[in-house]
Every structure is written in C-alpha cells, then in structure tokens.
Design a protein around this motif. Structure first.
Motif, PDB file in Angstrom:
ATOM      1  N   SER A 266       0.846  -1.194   0.000  1.00 36.29           N
ATOM      2  CA  SER A 266       0.000   0.000   0.000  1.00 36.29           C
ATOM      3  C   SER A 266       0.884   1.247   0.000  1.00 36.29           C
ATOM      4  O   SER A 266       2.034   1.220   0.422  1.00 36.29           O
ATOM      5  CB  SER A 266      -0.923  -0.011   1.217  1.00 36.29           C
ATOM      6  N   TYR A 267       0.292   2.324  -0.440  1.00 37.58           N
ATOM      7  CA  TYR A 267       1.002   3.601  -0.581  1.00 37.58           C
ATOM      8  C   TYR A 267       1.351   4.154   0.798  1.00 37.58           C
ATOM      9  O   TYR A 267       0.486   4.274   1.666  1.00 37.58           O
ATOM     10  CB  TYR A 267       0.101   4.560  -1.357  1.00 37.58           C
ATOM     11  N   GLN A 268       2.613   4.459   0.993  1.00 36.45           N
ATOM     12  CA  GLN A 268       3.077   4.930   2.298  1.00 36.45           C
ATOM     13  C   GLN A 268       3.135   6.462   2.383  1.00 36.45           C
ATOM     14  O   GLN A 268       3.363   7.011   3.454  1.00 36.45           O
ATOM     15  CB  GLN A 268       4.483   4.389   2.598  1.00 36.45           C
ATOM     16  N   GLY A 269       3.001   7.116   1.241  1.00 36.49           N
ATOM     17  CA  GLY A 269       3.148   8.578   1.257  1.00 36.49           C
ATOM     18  C   GLY A 269       1.833   9.265   1.565  1.00 36.49           C
ATOM     19  O   GLY A 269       0.876   8.646   2.017  1.00 36.49           O
ATOM     20  N   ASP A 270       1.818  10.563   1.347  1.00 38.56           N
ATOM     21  CA  ASP A 270       0.572  11.302   1.452  1.00 38.56           C
ATOM     22  C   ASP A 270       0.345  12.041   0.136  1.00 38.56           C
ATOM     23  O   ASP A 270       1.074  11.845  -0.822  1.00 38.56           O
ATOM     24  CB  ASP A 270       0.590  12.249   2.658  1.00 38.56           C
ATOM     25  N   GLU A 271      -0.668  12.892   0.116  1.00 38.21           N
ATOM     26  CA  GLU A 271      -0.983  13.521  -1.163  1.00 38.21           C
ATOM     27  C   GLU A 271      -0.380  14.915  -1.311  1.00 38.21           C
ATOM     28  O   GLU A 271      -0.783  15.694  -2.150  1.00 38.21           O
ATOM     29  CB  GLU A 271      -2.494  13.596  -1.343  1.00 38.21           C
ATOM     30  N   GLY A 272       0.623  15.214  -0.459  1.00 41.64           N
ATOM     31  CA  GLY A 272       1.235  16.545  -0.530  1.00 41.64           C
ATOM     32  C   GLY A 272       1.968  16.770  -1.837  1.00 41.64           C
ATOM     33  O   GLY A 272       2.552  15.855  -2.417  1.00 41.64           O
ATOM     34  N   GLN A 273       1.910  17.984  -2.318  1.00 40.40           N
ATOM     35  CA  GLN A 273       2.662  18.349  -3.519  1.00 40.40           C
ATOM     36  C   GLN A 273       3.554  19.523  -3.176  1.00 40.40           C
ATOM     37  O   GLN A 273       3.077  20.555  -2.703  1.00 40.40           O
ATOM     38  CB  GLN A 273       1.708  18.726  -4.652  1.00 40.40           C
ATOM     39  N   ARG A 274       4.860  19.380  -3.408  1.00 40.30           N
ATOM     40  CA  ARG A 274       5.789  20.442  -3.062  1.00 40.30           C
ATOM     41  C   ARG A 274       5.733  21.528  -4.129  1.00 40.30           C
ATOM     42  O   ARG A 274       5.990  21.275  -5.303  1.00 40.30           O
ATOM     43  CB  ARG A 274       7.207  19.899  -2.951  1.00 40.30           C
ATOM     44  N   SER A 275       5.366  22.722  -3.700  1.00 45.62           N
ATOM     45  CA  SER A 275       5.309  23.845  -4.641  1.00 45.62           C
ATOM     46  C   SER A 275       6.588  24.653  -4.541  1.00 45.62           C
ATOM     47  O   SER A 275       7.216  24.689  -3.498  1.00 45.62           O
ATOM     48  CB  SER A 275       4.150  24.774  -4.306  1.00 45.62           C
ATOM     49  N   MET A 276       6.963  25.269  -5.634  1.00 46.24           N
ATOM     50  CA  MET A 276       8.079  26.202  -5.587  1.00 46.24           C
ATOM     51  C   MET A 276       7.609  27.536  -6.132  1.00 46.24           C
ATOM     52  O   MET A 276       6.818  27.606  -7.069  1.00 46.24           O
ATOM     53  CB  MET A 276       9.246  25.678  -6.416  1.00 46.24           C
ATOM     54  N   GLN A 277       8.140  28.588  -5.509  1.00 36.93           N
ATOM     55  CA  GLN A 277       7.755  29.940  -5.908  1.00 36.93           C
ATOM     56  C   GLN A 277       8.580  30.329  -7.136  1.00 36.93           C
ATOM     57  O   GLN A 277       9.787  30.473  -7.043  1.00 36.93           O
ATOM     58  CB  GLN A 277       8.041  30.899  -4.755  1.00 36.93           C
ATOM     59  N   VAL A 278       7.923  30.466  -8.272  1.00 38.51           N
ATOM     60  CA  VAL A 278       8.695  30.801  -9.473  1.00 38.51           C
ATOM     61  C   VAL A 278       8.346  32.187  -9.997  1.00 38.51           C
ATOM     62  O   VAL A 278       8.760  32.577 -11.086  1.00 38.51           O
ATOM     63  CB  VAL A 278       8.477  29.769 -10.599  1.00 38.51           C
ATOM     64  N   GLY A 279       7.591  32.921  -9.238  1.00 37.79           N
ATOM     65  CA  GLY A 279       7.242  34.281  -9.648  1.00 37.79           C
ATOM     66  C   GLY A 279       6.393  34.865  -8.547  1.00 37.79           C
ATOM     67  O   GLY A 279       6.007  34.149  -7.624  1.00 37.79           O
ATOM     68  N   ALA A 280       6.166  36.162  -8.636  1.00 40.43           N
ATOM     69  CA  ALA A 280       5.332  36.796  -7.624  1.00 40.43           C
ATOM     70  C   ALA A 280       3.940  36.185  -7.712  1.00 40.43           C
ATOM     71  O   ALA A 280       3.256  36.331  -8.730  1.00 40.43           O
ATOM     72  CB  ALA A 280       5.273  38.299  -7.845  1.00 40.43           C
ATOM     73  N   GLY A 281       3.554  35.461  -6.665  1.00 41.14           N
ATOM     74  CA  GLY A 281       2.236  34.838  -6.633  1.00 41.14           C
ATOM     75  C   GLY A 281       2.100  33.627  -7.537  1.00 41.14           C
ATOM     76  O   GLY A 281       1.008  33.110  -7.720  1.00 41.14           O
ATOM     77  N   VAL A 282       3.212  33.167  -8.125  1.00 41.32           N
ATOM     78  CA  VAL A 282       3.145  31.998  -8.998  1.00 41.32           C
ATOM     79  C   VAL A 282       3.889  30.852  -8.340  1.00 41.32           C
ATOM     80  O   VAL A 282       5.091  30.933  -8.112  1.00 41.32           O
ATOM     81  CB  VAL A 282       3.772  32.273 -10.382  1.00 41.32           C
ATOM     82  N   ARG A 283       3.153  29.798  -8.023  1.00 41.87           N
ATOM     83  CA  ARG A 283       3.797  28.613  -7.466  1.00 41.87           C
ATOM     84  C   ARG A 283       3.576  27.460  -8.423  1.00 41.87           C
ATOM     85  O   ARG A 283       2.525  27.360  -9.036  1.00 41.87           O
ATOM     86  CB  ARG A 283       3.200  28.273  -6.108  1.00 41.87           C
ATOM     87  N   ILE A 284       4.587  26.629  -8.517  1.00 37.06           N
ATOM     88  CA  ILE A 284       4.470  25.523  -9.434  1.00 37.06           C
ATOM     89  C   ILE A 284       4.683  24.246  -8.640  1.00 37.06           C
ATOM     90  O   ILE A 284       5.563  24.175  -7.780  1.00 37.06           O
ATOM     91  CB  ILE A 284       5.470  25.686 -10.594  1.00 37.06           C
ATOM     92  N   GLU A 285       3.827  23.256  -8.885  1.00 32.75           N
ATOM     93  CA  GLU A 285       3.958  21.996  -8.165  1.00 32.75           C
ATOM     94  C   GLU A 285       5.021  21.156  -8.834  1.00 32.75           C
ATOM     95  O   GLU A 285       5.088  21.082 -10.056  1.00 32.75           O
ATOM     96  CB  GLU A 285       2.614  21.267  -8.136  1.00 32.75           C
TER      97      GLU A 285
END
Lengths: 581, 440
Positions: B152-171
């Motif tokens: 079974s899947y041991q992780g969670d559903e989190g997605q790491r976002s990175m800030q690539v611009g003012a107010g722009v986050r990319i997963e």
C-alpha cells in the motif's frame, strides 16, 4: 612761531594718518580686523586782531569703518550656514551607513529571504537550512551593527555638544573681559578702542558659528550677548555659563542647560553647530533608530508568528526564530529591537518548514474539488503546532444543496454546512473559526485554520484535514510553512499592512536621504547668502592694499610738504636773525 | 565697489576648492560607475534603486527556484516516460499471451518478463530526487512510497510547490497513488430502451473493494440527481449490474417502495441475504452489502426535484397560431438556466433577438411577432419545473387554440402532458408529478 606750530601739527596729523594706513596694511590678513581711518580737522584759529589765522590741523578721531547691520547679517548667515553644515555632516554619515551595500539591511533581507526560498525548495536539505541560519545571523548582525553605529553617532553628538558648550563658555568669558577692557579704555570719554572692539566682534562672530546670537550694545561700550529666545549669555562684564545636562528620561541624551540650575534650553536654541547637532539628532538619528527598532520588532513578530505555526524537521513545534520574542502581556520581558535581536534557534533541524495540518482527499472522489489550508492562526499564546486540531476535520460535499457538511473531531452536534457553489465560490477562502453557526468540537473549540475551496466536487466527495503529527510525523518534505515564510519578503505586513520589510527600510533610507539632501541644499543657499553678505561687509570694512598704498603716497607727500613748512619756517627765522646781525 | 584684498584671495581659493570638490565627486562617480554614490545625492532615485535591487534579487531567486522546479519535473517526466514504455510492453506481452499458439513455456516466459517489468515499475515509483527525497511519496519524502509491488502507498498527497514568480507557485511532484494506482471498476451498468438516457459508474471505492460507490445518470430519462431507470409509461427499460447481478427494471413500479422492493427481490434471487436495498432520508437509493463496509448510494433527490441533463428534443413538433400573433411562454418556478431553441436558434434566459424576447426570471415569454409558425423547437428543461405555454392571440381577441403538430410521440417520450387550460392556449406541464421523468 605759528608757522612752526602749524608745520608740527601737520607732521603729527600726517604721521597719525601714515601710522593708521600702515596699521591697515599690516592687518590686511587679520581675522576680524576692520579698517581704520584718521579723521583730521583744523585746529582753533588764532585771532590776530581783526581776522583769524589758521593754526594747523589735529587728529579728531581714528574711526573704525564698520556697519552694524551688515555685521549682524553676517552673523545670522554664519549661524545658519553652520547649522546646516553640521546637520549635513552627521546626516551624511547616517545616509552613508544606511546606503552602504556592506551594511545595508536591504541586501541583508534579500540574502536571508533567498536562503528561505532555498529551504522551501529543499526542505530536507540540512545544508540549505544551515545557509538559512547563517543568512538570518547576518541579518541580525546587520541590525546590531546599524544599531551600534547609530548609537555611536548619538555619542558623537553628545560629545560634540559637550565640546561646543565649553567653547561657548570660553568665548563668553572672552567677550566679557573685552567688554571690561573696552569700558576701561574708553574711560567714559567715548573714545572707541577700535582694536579691542574688533577682537570682541570677532569673538562674537566665532560664537555665532556655535549658536545663533543676538547682541545689544550698551552706552558704556559693552555689548550684551543673548542666545535662544533671549537668554543672556554675557551681560556687561558678567557671564552666565551653559552646561551639559542629561535628559532625565533618556540618560543617553545630552541637553543644553542654562545657568547654575541647568535649565534645559535645548528646545530654544537654533543655529550654529549646536542647532545643527540638536536638529540632526532629533530629525535624523533618533527617527532612524526608532524606525530600525520598529523594523526589527516587526520582523521578529511576523517571522516568529509564521515560524511557530510550523513544524520542524523532527515534527516538533517551531520555536521563536528570533529572540527576544514580542512580550505577551502581562509579561514584561525585554521587547525586541535592532540592538538585541538575535537568532532564537541554532540547530538547522529546528527550522519549521512544514505545515502543522494536512488535507487528505478521499481516493474515491470523482469531482475535481480541492481543499487547501490557506492560513493558520497561531496568535493564541497557547497555540501548539503539534496539535492544532483536537481531531479530524471531515468534509463531505452535498451536490444537491451545493454545500460541504463539516464536522470537527467527530462532534456531530457542532457540525455545520458551508455553502460552496463551484461556479461562484471557487478559490474563495473560509475562516473555519469565524463561521456562523460555529463549527466546534465537543469542547466547544473551533479550528483556527482558514481553508481555500476550489474545483467542482461531486456529490459525496469527501476530504479530511488532520494534524501532520497524527500517526507520527513523516511530512519532512512539506515546505508550505517555508513558502509562507518566504512570502513575508513581499508581504505588506508592517505599518497596518501597507509596507513590506523592504519597503519600510526603503522609506527609512528615503527619509534620511531627503533630510540630508535638504540640508545640503540649504547649506549651499546659506553659504551663498553668507558670501554675498560677507562681500558687502568686507567692501565696507575690509582693507584694500591698493587703496592703502595710494593713501601711503598721499600721506607721504603731505608729510614731505609739512617738513618743508618746518624748513621754510627755519629759513624765515634765519632771515630774521640775519637781519638783526 | 571696494573689494577687500584678503576677501579677493579667499574667494578665489573658495572657487578653486569648490571645483576640486566637484571634480572629486565626478571622479568617484567615474571610478564606481555609479551616478548616485549616497542616497542623499538623489533621494527619490535611490529609493527606486533599492526597490529595483530588491526586485532584481527576487527575480534571480525565482529563476533559481524555476531551475530547481524544472529539475524535479524533468526527473518526474523521465520516470513517467519510462513507466509508460513499460506499461506499453506489458500490454504487448498481454496481447501476445492471448494467442492460443503460445506454449506453456512461452506463457511462462511472458509471465517472467511481466514480473520483471513490475519490479522495475516499483523501482520507478520509488524514484528519488537529487536531494535523496522520494519523488512520489508526497510530503513524506523520506518514506519509501511502495515497499512491494502490491504494497500500500506509504506517502501522502502533498505536492511540493516552488515559488517561481510573484504569486506563482508551481507543483514539482505528484503523489504516487495518483500515478501508479487507479481504482478498479467492478460494477457495470447497462441500459436498454429507446430513450437517450445512460446510467454510468463514475467511480469505484478503490482497488479490491466490491461496490461501485456512486452511480450517476444522464439522459432524458435520468437526471444527474435522480436515478431514473424507467419512464412513466414503462416504455423505456433500464438495467444495471450489482457485482454482476443483473437488475432489470421494465415497468413502472408505482412508488419508491415498489421499486426498492423490486430491486431487493432481483438481488436476493441471485445472492440471498447479501444486499439490502433501501432509501435514505432524501429518497436516495441505497444498496448496502451485508457485512460490507461500503455502501452504494445512487444519488437522487427527493421527489421535488426533476428535469433532465440533455435537452428534451421535440424536433418534429411545430407550433402554429392560426394567423394571429402569439407567444411562447415557459414559466419556470425552480431555476433560471433554461434554453429555448426555435428554428435552431438558442434563446437563453435574458437573451433578446429579432423580436423574440425572453425574460430572465421566473416567467419567460417568447413573442412571435413576425412569423406565427415555428418549424421546430427545443427546450432544455434542465432542472426546470414549470409550464410551457403556447398562446395565440389573447383572451377575447382571437381565441383559437394553437396547433401543436406531431407532438404526440414526443410528448410521450418526454413524459409531458398537453392540457388545454384556456381557449387560446396549449400548455405543457413539466412537473415531476405529471411527467414520467421520475422513477419514484
């Protein structure tokens, strides 16, 4: 006989004129010297029974060529020029300090927030976390350095005030003793001792460089000197001393005391170095310190608030990132300022980058609905990031009524429905603590989190929000609190949500720069005025060597002619004796 | 004017010193390459410079972030490409395995290869990024997402976002269970009948679970909110499977209870005592398996809601008003999103075109000013309950009942009834009670 007498009087008068001209020439470079002029007049004629025969000339007066009005103007402009000069000297130091790339908070903030972003990029990297601690250390150092530099400027101002007050007192004594000498020299006959008066005026001029002065000449030749709003410094031959007193509310603030009791007259003093020192302290150094302190306190407040919201790499609650923390009343611990701000954590693992709660989407959901945690309110002093929620928050969507039914910690009695229509509400945020009727657990507490709902959920789609620590903390890769920390770089959090940290610093730099610039410009203006007035004053009182040289020849010729009178009278006398022989 | 000699010298000296100061400053500007040395040289420009420096540094950091995000996404993309090609190979092998000419050894070889591919897929699911973080375990990036192939899947559903611009986050990652797992659909549904309605399974409770979780219905006989498997007249039958047990509804069972009983009977006939059929408080159909945790809820509203998802097409029908001006009125007492199409033109609520006007609210009226005849019409009555009224003239003017041509069959299909309430009107009731659009 009378001819010999006339000749003698001519020689004496002309000698006096020659001496005065020589005196002028020799003092051409003497500070404060005003040219003098011999005023000659005819002696009383002899009555020779029916008519008067002139009896030669005499020196009636040696006049000092001096214009009181211009002299006062020169002093006024000297005071003002000196005030702006001193102001600008100190303000420029603050200006340099705040603007220097090595010490500027601007670059310190940038480096720190860059390192925060790096940690957000790689939350598990100890190296990145170490860099963030270093960046934060550099930032706190900058604050400390700025604070101690501004402190040093303040000390300099205090020291300068001290030295200047001593100089004022020395000058006062000098003026008073010259007053004494002048009274004695004029001997009540009103004969002006020109050179003593020059010396006294020069001392007053020097005093006007230190502080604005007003003078009042007395009939006996003495001059009374006043400063501020009429506080007398010199009255005749007596002197009232100034002295340094410290502000009872701030021992680090030297003030000018007046008289033996040391009444604080700082507020009344303007002009000169003293005026410049007092105003640069009041309008540049102290506001800069206050603003830097406010910036430090604001940073501590907001970064700590966000940091304590998060969880560390080991799943512990984030501590105070900066120390000392903002005191929570009634505690009266030391409040943070630029001087005492320091790092609150030392272990890179203790940087709280993870969020304390996580959303779980039911795997069977068929819609595109999403729930995200937008913010967590950690303002409660009892807030504990390891147990934000007392239990699960459970969301189930009802597509018929277009609403989520939400329950907290299994408390069905406190469950609520939250209307959500994807057509109109998508990406809206909802503060779960502020819903009406309130969403509560069995203890009556509401979850202190704000969520963002988006997408189109299908009927019975469900979500849960749980503490990240529930079932053991494993979300080491969670960077949401790191992103929230990084967001503070651009977030308008200071001054009632109008300024970011960088903005606040920019405003501080602008304030100091504007004042310095203004002082520079004002100084230039006053300097120009001073030069013009000095030129006019000098054109009246200054020595012109060409003029004096011409006078020298003129008086020399007069002297030669007078000598000739003696010779002629001698010849006449010889002729008379010869006639008898 | 007299000029004092000493002052003359002083002035010359001052002028020289001033020039020297200016020269010194210019030289400093040249050597630093900056026009503004101190903020006070130009306060407003220096603040702009500070702001620009900040923007510049921020943008540089965004670029760094974007690079990192791209790195992680490149790793993920590469991993997913590998996984796709492996799946492709597994598919090929499966097809190959179907062939009857395969010997036992051939099939074993295929099985071995598929097993190996499975192992490789497992390795891919456990991919790490340059920092040693598992890419497919959500926020639990130090936890291996899958221990074994069937683990079974041991992780969670989190997605790491990175800030690539003012107010722009990319997963920069996706949770493994969204990529390497897919729900199995174990329940199937089929419908028969002449209507356009379909009944389909939207999702299943997941791998290994037995029941479909939600059935959704579309089509003229079914609403998205009401599972309707048979029309009023019983002309349209519907059938669906529950775990392979066919349930066929071929007639109108008269009431909710009747339908529930019928479904229960059909299920019991194949698997007695396994299922219990009921309705919940909202009259939604609930099929629960005995001793099973999951429940099949066929979402449906209470009897008050109605309407269909697809437009009710009455293409053959036309409407004439015997030479007088008439109008077309759709009174709608539940929702506002109705569409009426006349001769192929859509007139939605609030629209206005060519003398045809329609009010946006409860009552919508179409006035036929120019032409009295509409060759075809179509009404989208999604979520609508109300009356569709055709009027020619008004009372007392030309009280002629407007003709509705070729409506019989369509009305039956749509489950509508034509009633004549006034001498000059034909009215169709679109109410749940009168229409056959409801099962219950």
């Amino acid at each position: 006989m009378s001819m010999l007498n006339i000749g003698t009087s001519a020689l004496i008068s002309t000698q006096g004129a020659l001496s005065t001209t020589s005196h002028n020439i020799s003092n051409v470079n003497t500070d404060g010297y005003n040219r003098q002029r011999v005023e000659q007049s005819t002696r009383l004629p002899n009555f020779e029974g029916g008519y008067y025969i002139g009896s030669g000339s005499t020196i009636s007066n040696v006049e000092r060529i001096f214009d009181d009005f211009l002299s006062d103007q020169v002093r006024t402009f000297t005071s003002q020029e000196q005030q702006f000069n001193t102001f600008s000297t100190y303000a420029r130091q603050v200006d340099d300090l705040l603007g220097s790339p090595e010490l500027s908070l601007n670059s310190g903030l940038q480096e720190f927030f860059d390192s925060v972003q790096e940690v957000a990029n790689d939350p598990t990297s100890i190296a990145a976390r170490q860099v963030m601690l270093t960046g934060a250390g550099i930032l706190t150092n900058r604050f400390n350095t700025l604070d101690s530099q501004l402190d040093a400027f303040n000390d300099q101002v205090n020291g300068s005030l001290d030295a200047t007050v001593k100089e004022v007192n020395l000058l006062s004594v000098g003026i008073a003793s010259l007053n004494q000498a002048i009274i004695e020299a004029s001997g009540g006959a009103g004969i002006p001792p020109n050179d003593l008066m020059d010396q006294r005026d020069q001392l007053i001029n020097e005093l006007s460089e230190l502080v604005s002065v007003a003078t009042k000449e007395q009939s006996n030749g003495a001059v009374n000197v006043f400063i501020g709003t009429g506080q007398s410094l010199v009255v005749g031959q007596s002197v009232i001393d100034l002295k340094i007193v410290t502000d009872p509310l701030d021992p680090g603030r030297n003030e000018i005391g007046y008289g033996p009791s040391g009444i604080n007259i700082s507020a009344q003093l303007t002009g000169g170095s003293i005026g410049g020192l007092l105003s640069v302290r009041q309008t540049v150094i102290e506001p800069a310190r206050a603003e830097i302190d406010a910036l430090a306190a604001g940073m501590v407040e907001h970064i700590n608030a966000q940091h304590t919201t998060g969880l560390t790499l080991d799943g512990n609650a984030g501590g105070n990132f900066f120390e000392p923390a903002i005191p929570i009343p009634p505690a009266t611990t030391l409040a943070p300022d630029a001087g005492n701000i320091r790092l609150g954590i030392t272990d890179p693992r203790d940087i709280a980058v993870a969020y304390p709660v996580e959303v779980t989407t039911n795997i069977t959901n068929t819609g595109t609905g999403q729930i995200e945690v937008a913010a967590i309110d950690s303002s409660d002093p009892l807030f504990d990031a390891t147990s934000v929620l007392t239990g699960s928050l459970s969301f189930v969507y009802d597509a018929v009524n277009k609403a989520y039914s939400i329950s907290y910690d299994g408390n069905t009695a406190g469950a609520i429905t939250l209307p959500y229509d994807s057509a109109t509400d998508s990406s809206n945020s909802f503060d779960l603590a502020a819903l009406l009727p309130p969403l509560v657990n069995a203890l009556g507490d509401s979850p202190t989190i704000t969520i963002t709902l988006s997408g189109v959920p299908s009927n019975v789609d469900s979500f849960t929000i749980d503490n990240s620590t529930s079932g053991g903390f494993s979300s080491v890769g969670d960077n949401r609190n790191g992103l929230a920390l990084a967001e503070l770089q651009v977030g308008k959090v200071l001054n009632g949500g109008k300024e970011s940290f960088g903005d606040a610093y920019g405003i501080l730099v602008a304030n100091v720069a504007t004042r310095t610039h203004q002082a520079d410009v004002s100084q230039q203006t006053q300097k120009g005025l001073l030069e013009q007035t000095s030129l006019r004053f000098e054109s009246v009182s200054g020595v012109n060597l060409d003029e004096e040289a011409a006078n020298l020849i003129k008086f020399q010729q007069a002297y030669q002619a007078a000598s000739q009178i003696i010779t002629v009278s001698n010849t006449v006398f010889d002729s008379l004796l010869g006639a008898i022989r | 004017m007299r000029v004092s000699t000493a002052y003359l010298f002083d002035q010359n000296l001052t002028a020289m010193l001033n020039q020297q100061t200016a020269l010194g400053k210019t030289q400093l500007q040249v050597s630093t390459g900056k026009e503004i040395i101190n903020p006070s040289d130009d306060p407003s420009a220096s603040v702009q410079i500070l702001n620009l420096q900040r923007e510049f540094s921020l943008t540089e950091q965004y670029l760094v972030n974007a690079d990192k995000a791209e790195n992680r996404q490149t790793i993920e993309e590469g991993t997913l490409q590998s996984a796709t090609s492996m799946l492709q190979r597994i598919k090929e092998l499966a097809v190959q395995g179907l062939n009857d000419t395969n010997t036992q050894a051939d099939r074993q070889a295929i099985a071995v290869e598929i097993n190996q591919l499975n192992e490789q897929l497992l390795a891919l699911a456990n991919t790490r990024d340059s920092n040693g973080d598992y890419l497919f375990s959500g926020f639990n990036s130090s936890t291996q997402p899958y221990q074994t192939i069937n683990g079974s899947y041991q992780g969670d559903e989190g997605q790491r976002s990175m800030q690539v611009g003012a107010g722009v986050r990319i997963e920069t990652n996706d949770p493994g269970n969204a990529i390497f797992e897919a729900p199995l659909i174990e329940t199937s549904v089929s419908t028969t009948g002449t209507g356009t309605g379909t009944l389909q399974i939207i999702s299943d409770t997941g791998v290994g679970d037995i029941f479909a979780n939600t059935l959704s219905t579309t089509g003229s006989h079914f609403s998205t909110t009401a599972m309707t498997v048979s029309d009023y007249s019983g002309a349209n039958n519907a059938s669906f499977d529950v775990d392979g047990i066919a349930v066929s509804l071929t007639t109108n069972y008269g009431s909710i209870a009747g339908t529930v009983t019928e479904i229960q009977n059909q299920l019991d006939a194949s698997s007695p005592g396994t299922y219990s059929v009921s309705t919940d408080a909202s009259d939604r159909l609930v099929i629960a398996g005995a001793g099973r945790s999951s429940t099949t809820v066929i979402s449906s509203p209470a009897t008050t809601a109605t309407a269909t998802a697809a437009p009710m097409t009455l293409a053959n029908m036309n409407f004439a008003t015997s030479g007088v001006a008439g109008h077309f009125e759709l009174s709608d007492d539940t929702v506002t999103n109705m569409i009426i199409a006349l001769d192929g033109n859509d007139y939605s609520a609030g629209g206005d075109a060519a003398g045809v006007q329609m009010a946006a609210d409860i009552t919508a009226t179409l006035n036929l000013a120019g032409s009295n005849t509409v060759a075809s019409w179509q009404v989208d009555v999604t979520g609508v309950s109300g009356h569709l009224v055709f009027t020619s003239g008004e009372a007392g003017a030309s009280a002629t009942v407007p003709t509705l041509n070729n409506v019989g069959a369509d009305l039956t299909t749509a489950g509508l009834t034509a009633v004549t309430t006034e001498a000059y009107q034909q009215e169709l009731e679109i109410t749940p009670d009168s229409g056959g659009v409801e099962l219950f």
